[in-house]
Design a protein around this motif. Structure first.
Motif, short mmCIF file in Angstrom:
data_model
loop_
_atom_site.label_atom_id
_atom_site.label_comp_id
_atom_site.label_asym_id
_atom_site.label_seq_id
_atom_site.Cartn_x
_atom_site.Cartn_y
_atom_site.Cartn_z
N CYS A 90 0.85 -1.19 0.00
CA CYS A 90 0.00 0.00 0.00
C CYS A 90 0.88 1.24 0.00
O CYS A 90 2.01 1.23 0.51
N GLY A 91 0.37 2.33 -0.56
CA GLY A 91 1.11 3.58 -0.50
C GLY A 91 1.43 3.99 0.93
O GLY A 91 2.46 4.61 1.20
N SER A 92 0.56 3.62 1.88
CA SER A 92 0.80 3.95 3.28
C SER A 92 1.94 3.15 3.88
O SER A 92 2.48 3.53 4.93
N MET A 126 12.41 1.23 -4.38
CA MET A 126 12.00 1.65 -5.72
C MET A 126 10.78 2.56 -5.63
O MET A 126 10.71 3.61 -6.28
N MET A 127 9.81 2.16 -4.80
CA MET A 127 8.60 2.97 -4.65
C MET A 127 8.90 4.30 -3.98
O MET A 127 8.44 5.36 -4.44
N ARG A 128 9.70 4.28 -2.92
CA ARG A 128 10.03 5.52 -2.20
C ARG A 128 10.73 6.52 -3.11
O ARG A 128 10.39 7.72 -3.11
N ASP A 129 11.69 6.04 -3.89
CA ASP A 129 12.50 6.92 -4.72
C ASP A 129 11.91 7.13 -6.12
O ASP A 129 12.50 7.86 -6.92
N LYS A 130 10.78 6.45 -6.40
CA LYS A 130 10.14 6.56 -7.71
C LYS A 130 11.14 6.30 -8.84
O LYS A 130 11.20 7.04 -9.82
N LYS A 131 11.89 5.21 -8.69
CA LYS A 131 12.90 4.86 -9.68
C LYS A 131 12.27 4.41 -11.00
O LYS A 131 12.89 4.50 -12.06
N GLU A 132 11.05 3.89 -10.92
CA GLU A 132 10.33 3.43 -12.11
C GLU A 132 8.87 3.83 -11.96
O GLU A 132 8.40 4.11 -10.85
#
Length: 338
Positions: free
Chosen positions: A41-43, A318-324
């Motif tokens: 989840c985004g949370s 990956m999600m935190r840093d928005k690598k993709e």
């Protein structure tokens, strides 16, 4: 069966470790679920990297599905199930009428107690949502966000032909757009600051909202928790329009003076929504299970990334840093769910 299992354990903020834990034992009224798919989840991102859980160590993960491998009821063995993650006290006034999400002393898998970023989890039988065999585990892991989206759309009270605008084109927003269409909306549009998300939404049949082209709408759902989106949502509403607030705020929310005046002048109705209903009168989870079984909504294509649990840190970073670009990231337990 081994007495240990692998799990992603949060020991402190930013300290997530893939390690061995004792395999849980199902207590009275519980079953042991082998976790086959668990969504991130985004949370979970602030939960792991900035806010923490309610105590340490904790196993995160509240969007999940699996196979029942231990139960005192033989009829449940081998069944596929998702799990309503909120554990109500069942004693307070809200619980007495089945309004479990308003419970004053609830527990919760993945934040207040260990969750599903693990190989196994003991879960309350009352929270099981049994599923048809034709529903994949990956699809089933989307039940929680799909139920949250349905609950929010119910509160919009969409009338046949209404124009609906969804602010936020993440997984819940895209599921909400589909529920709005099923509810009879004549026009469903989405808003997002990400061109990639808007392109993904377009692939599902939902165009970006353009006020000059589309006009004002009767219903708006704010799913971002950002002040700019809240103000834009009000501006998009026609007189007597309805606005449902769903997005968790990143900070203090502010309403522009002129926008506040429009709420008054247009007599806008605003309400909040939290979680989903799970009782005998209104059960968003059973409705999602039925939609998944019939295949008349898009679920699994929302999963853009699948990782095995040993790659938990890679996935969350990956999600935190928005690598993709991603929509839904899911941990899967086996090759058949990859």
């Amino acid at each position: 069966m081994s007495e240990t299992m692998k799990a992603a354990v949060l020991h402190a903020i930013g300290d997530l470790r893939y390690e061995d834990l004792p395999r849980p034992v199902a207590g009275k009224g519980e079953v042991l679920l082998k976790i086959m798919a668990a969504g991130v989840c985004g949370s979970d991102i602030p939960r792991v990297f900035s806010k923490g859980t309610y105590h340490f160590p904790t196993v995160p993960g509240h969007e999940f599905a699996g196979k029942i491998v231990e139960s005192d009821d033989p009829a449940l063995l081998g069944r596929k199930a998702a799990v309503f993650p909120l554990l109500p006290c069942r004693k307070c006034a809200a619980c007495q009428v089945g309004e479990y999400v308003k419970c004053v002393d609830y527990d919760y898998y993945g934040s207040r107690r260990d969750g599903a970023f693990a190989e196994y989890l003991a879960v309350d039988k009352r929270n099981l949502v049994l599923l048809e065999d034709n529903i994949s585990y990956a699809t089933a892991s989307l039940m929680e966000p799909a139920a949250v989206a349905r609950a929010a759309v119910r509160r919009l009270q969409i009338a046949l032909g209404d124009a609906v605008v969804i602010f936020g084109a993440g997984p819940i927003g895209l599921l909400a757009a589909q529920w709005a269409k099923k509810a009879g909306a004549g026009l469903v549009r989405v808003v997002d600051i990400s061109p990639e998300k808007l392109a993904f939404a377009r692939e599902l049949g939902f165009e970006a909202y353009d006020m000059e082209r589309d006009g004002l709408c009767q219903c708006a759902l704010e799913g971002t928790g950002a002040s700019a989106a809240l103000n834009s949502a009000v501006k998009a509403l026609a007189p007597n329009g309805r606005l449902v607030l769903m997005g968790n705020p990143f900070g203090d929310m502010t309403i522009e003076r002129g926008v506040y005046s429009e709420i008054l002048r247009r007599e806008i109705t605003m309400c909040g929504t939290w979680n989903s209903s799970y009782n005998d009168r209104v059960n968003d989870w059973k409705a999602v299970a039925a939609a998944m079984a019939t295949g008349d909504m898009v679920f699994e294509p929302l999963i853009t990334h699948r990782y095995t649990l040993d790659r938990c840190n890679e996935a969350l970073e990956m999600m935190r840093d928005k690598k993709e670009f991603f929509t839904k990231v899911t941990f899967v337990a086996s090759e058949e769910e990859r």
